[in-house]
Design a protein around this motif. Structure first.
Motif, PDB file in Angstrom:
ATOM      1  N   GLU A  60       0.831  -1.209   0.000  1.00  0.00           N
ATOM      2  CA  GLU A  60       0.000   0.000   0.000  1.00  0.00           C
ATOM      3  C   GLU A  60       0.862   1.254   0.000  1.00  0.00           C
ATOM      4  OE1 GLU A  60      -3.942  -1.582   2.361  1.00  0.00           O
ATOM      5  OE2 GLU A  60      -2.731  -0.011   3.282  1.00  0.00           O
ATOM      6  N   VAL A  61       1.910   1.223   0.781  1.00  0.00           N
ATOM      7  CA  VAL A  61       2.815   2.373   0.819  1.00  0.00           C
ATOM      8  C   VAL A  61       3.507   2.520  -0.542  1.00  0.00           C
ATOM      9  CG1 VAL A  61       4.860   3.360   1.921  1.00  0.00           C
ATOM     10  CG2 VAL A  61       3.132   2.210   3.315  1.00  0.00           C
ATOM     11  N   PHE A  64       1.190   4.110  -3.007  1.00  0.00           N
ATOM     12  CA  PHE A  64       0.777   5.502  -2.745  1.00  0.00           C
ATOM     13  C   PHE A  64       1.750   6.499  -3.377  1.00  0.00           C
ATOM     14  CE2 PHE A  64       0.684   9.445  -0.304  1.00  0.00           C
ATOM     15  CZ  PHE A  64      -0.682   9.718  -0.260  1.00  0.00           C
ATOM     16  N   TYR A  65       3.027   6.154  -3.417  1.00  0.00           N
ATOM     17  CA  TYR A  65       4.051   7.113  -3.838  1.00  0.00           C
ATOM     18  C   TYR A  65       4.464   6.904  -5.295  1.00  0.00           C
ATOM     19  CZ  TYR A  65       4.376   8.186   1.108  1.00  0.00           C
ATOM     20  OH  TYR A  65       4.070   8.574   2.399  1.00  0.00           O
TER      21      TYR A  65
END
Ligand SMILES: Cc1cc2nc3c(=O)[nH]c(=O)nc-3n(C[C@H](O)[C@H](O)[C@H](O)COP(=O)(O)O)c2cc1C
Ligand code: SF4
Lengths: 156, 431
Positions: A60-61, A64-65
């Motif tokens: 997920e991280v 996100f970026y």
């Protein structure tokens, strides 16, 4: 183990610098990506172990970026800034010409996997427009010929 | 290539000098004297009062008093306290923090050390946008030098005060510039802004009391300590003292950085300093403070660049990123780029923001293609109005304001597209 020993010890050193281990997660991802080109499922699993997270939370991280990738990448990332200050000074014309020079439509990879061409939002180079970011370097005050020859000189 | 400001003042005076980027050089040019004075001769309360009285306002966009912010940090609290230095600089049209990091890292670190003493902070987290790879290298080198010299760490400057500095590199997300999005990102999470309250002064980085300030805001502090309030207040206006670094881009002869007092008329910056529009063309509109700030038409450029005057014109200083557009510019294309950016960067937590930015972009692009309806302008205004002051963070407001500004001053451009069913500006920049 997919994450190498030296990277692993760098990650451990970073973790020690923060009040909570996860403070070092972005740094760890940058390190892993520098070594592997992307954050693979295997790397994510190991990161999850190191940071005591679930692998899905790691992914997920990653997703996100904009600067983290979960899939193998072209050798070089080329991003033309197309935000307003650059567009006012011809960035979109430049991008179109680079697309036809490389034979790709942005965002996309050249057939040989050498270059990913894309556009990006403002990179803080507004007075030196148009500009592009290649990997972690800025190339500013561009014109089409200059930009083409920079792309041509990129290694395999 | 990034160039030293064309006009310099106290912040950027030495930016052309390589010496200034090293600790030794910085000290030879007078550096770290303010920190030494603060840590050895001044109490935290004195410092907070001094910075309050100086009138120094945040330079990251919102313009809040730095001294006031420091005073919000709880005093009777055993938890460790933290500072954050916001170096995420991703507001389109802004590129001043980049040079502060590359050429003035020690000046910023000195400001951080003083702020740390004033607030009793145990550590500072410097959060630098991921694309600023070289600037981050410069900061990391400066931090290492300062540690080596004993200016940070367990016994800062030999005073017994302990303060650590950490550098975190972001990874490409505009929303991480919003202070609570930044805090989430710092903690290794998705950079989604937090509901407030609790405010960072109560619950900030890693759950501890935290104050967030911008790179430039910190950089003013050593000068205020060294030369005093009266000296500082001689720059700028009564309500907005000091200088700032304006970044000028777009259709001007000399795009670049200009350090000038707050309150300098926008027209002076655009026409005298940046040389006006080349090719004998006229100005059509100017965005005065980064892309979130509403545009001003050519007739309103005499406004002094300070919030008390800009607010009267329904806009703000923001980050001081000035974007100049000449008479060929299609303002619907400008709206298209702006609305695309906000649609792309919304973190998606709030319905009004996620849906509103999408709608605005869709409608604007339709108008630009010549497929718009008369009612589209009202719908745009309605959507923008509903996005204001109704979400977790100010991103949604920042997305609504520029569209409202374009419709306030350039509605004729939108109407001409809708009536003529095509873009009437053949010479405008390409989309
Ligand atoms: C969407 C959004 C993006 C922001 N981006 C930045 C940024 O890149 N840099 C920055 O210093 N402040 C940014 N801010 C403002 C910060 O939230 C915060 O007010 C600021 O860092 C405080 O520092 P200052 O008081 O010294 O200005 C942003 C705010 C919003 C709503
Ligand atoms: S306003 Fe937009 S960017 Fe801010 S929290 Fe809500 S959805 Fe995210």
């Amino acid at each position: 183990m997919v994450i190498s020993e030296p990277i692993r010890s760098e990650i451990d050193a970073e973790i020690a610098k923060f009040p909570k281990p996860r403070g070092a997660l972005l740094r760890a991802m940058h390190l892993v990506q520098a070594e592997h080109g992307h954050v693979s499922t295997d790397c994510a699993r190991e990161l999850a172990e190191i940071f005591e997270m679930r692998p899905i939370e790691v992914m997920e991280v990653v997703s996100f970026y904009n600067m983290f990738f979960d899939k193998p990448q072209a050798k070089h990332h080329v991003y033309v800034c197309t935000n307003l200050p650059c567009s006012l000074r011809g960035a979109r014309v430049l991008l179109a010409q680079l697309e036809s020079h490389l034979g790709v439509q942005a965002p996309g990879d050249t057939a040989d996997g050498r270059i990913h061409l894309g556009h990006e939002e403002c990179l803080g180079a507004c007075a030196y427009a148009p500009m592009m970011r290649i990997d972690d370097q800025y190339f500013e005050d561009l014109d089409v010929e200059k930009a083409k020859s920079i792309l041509d000189s990129l290694g395999e | 290539m990034l160039q030293s400001p064309y006009v310099t003042s106290y912040l950027t005076e030495h930016f052309g000098n390589d010496e200034f980027t090293t600790l030794d050089g910085y000290e030879r040019l007078g550096g770290y004297q303010a920190a030494r004075k603060a840590l050895t001769e001044m109490s935290p309360d004195d410092l907070i009062e001094l910075v309050k009285a100086s009138g120094l306002q945040g330079r990251g966009g919102a313009g809040f008093s730095m001294g006031m912010k420091w005073s919000f940090m709880p005093k009777e609290d055993d938890r460790p306290k933290y500072l954050v230095c916001n170096a995420d600089e991703s507001e389109p049209g802004s590129f001043k923090d980049r040079i502060m990091l590359e050429r003035g890292a020690h000046q910023m670190l000195e400001g951080i050390l003083i702020a740390a003493w004033a607030t009793g902070a145990a550590a500072t987290f410097i959060y630098i946008r991921g694309e600023y790879s070289f600037p981050a290298d410069c900061v990391e080198r400066a931090v290492a030098e300062a540690y080596e010299k004993g200016y940070f760490g367990a016994n800062a400057m030999g005073t017994g005060f302990s303060h650590d500095v950490r550098v975190t590199r972001g990874a490409g997300a505009y929303i991480c510039g919003e202070e609570t999005g930044l805090l989430e990102s710092l903690e290794g999470k998705k950079g989604q802004p937090r509901k407030k309250p609790p405010f960072p002064a109560q619950y900030g980085a890693f759950g501890m009391p935290t104050t967030v300030n911008n790179v430039e805001t910190y950089s003013h502090v050593p000068h205020i300590i060294n030369k005093g309030i009266d000296w500082f207040r001689a720059f700028g206006t009564d309500k907005s003292p000091g200088t700032t670094i304006f970044g000028v881009s777009g259709h001007v002869a000399r795009p670049g950085l200009y350090e000038l007092p707050l309150g300098t008329p926008l027209s002076e910056i655009v026409f005298e300093h940046a040389g006006g529009v080349p090719g004998g063309r006229k100005v059509k509109g100017v965005i005065p403070g980064g892309m979130s700030m509403p545009i001003l038409p050519a007739g309103l450029l005499d406004v002094p660049m300070a919030n008390e005057f800009l607010r009267e014109q329904k806009t703000m200083l923001g980050t001081g990123g000035i974007m100049v557009m000449d008479e060929t510019t299609c303002m619907v294309r400008v709206a298209s780029i702006i609305s695309y950016f906000f649609r792309d960067e919304s973190c998606g937590q709030c319905t009004q923001c996620r849906e509103g930015t999408g709608w605005m972009n869709k409608i604007v692009e339709r108008i630009e293609r010549g497929a718009g309806e008369q009612s589209d302008i009202d719908v745009l205004l309605d959507v923008a109005g509903k996005m204001e002051a109704s979400t977790i963070c100010a991103f949604a407001d920042a997305a609504a304001w520029p569209i409202q500004g374009l419709l306030r001053h350039f509605s004729e451009d939108f109407i001409a597209h809708i009536g003529g069913r095509k873009c009437p500006f053949p010479e405008s920049f390409e989309l």
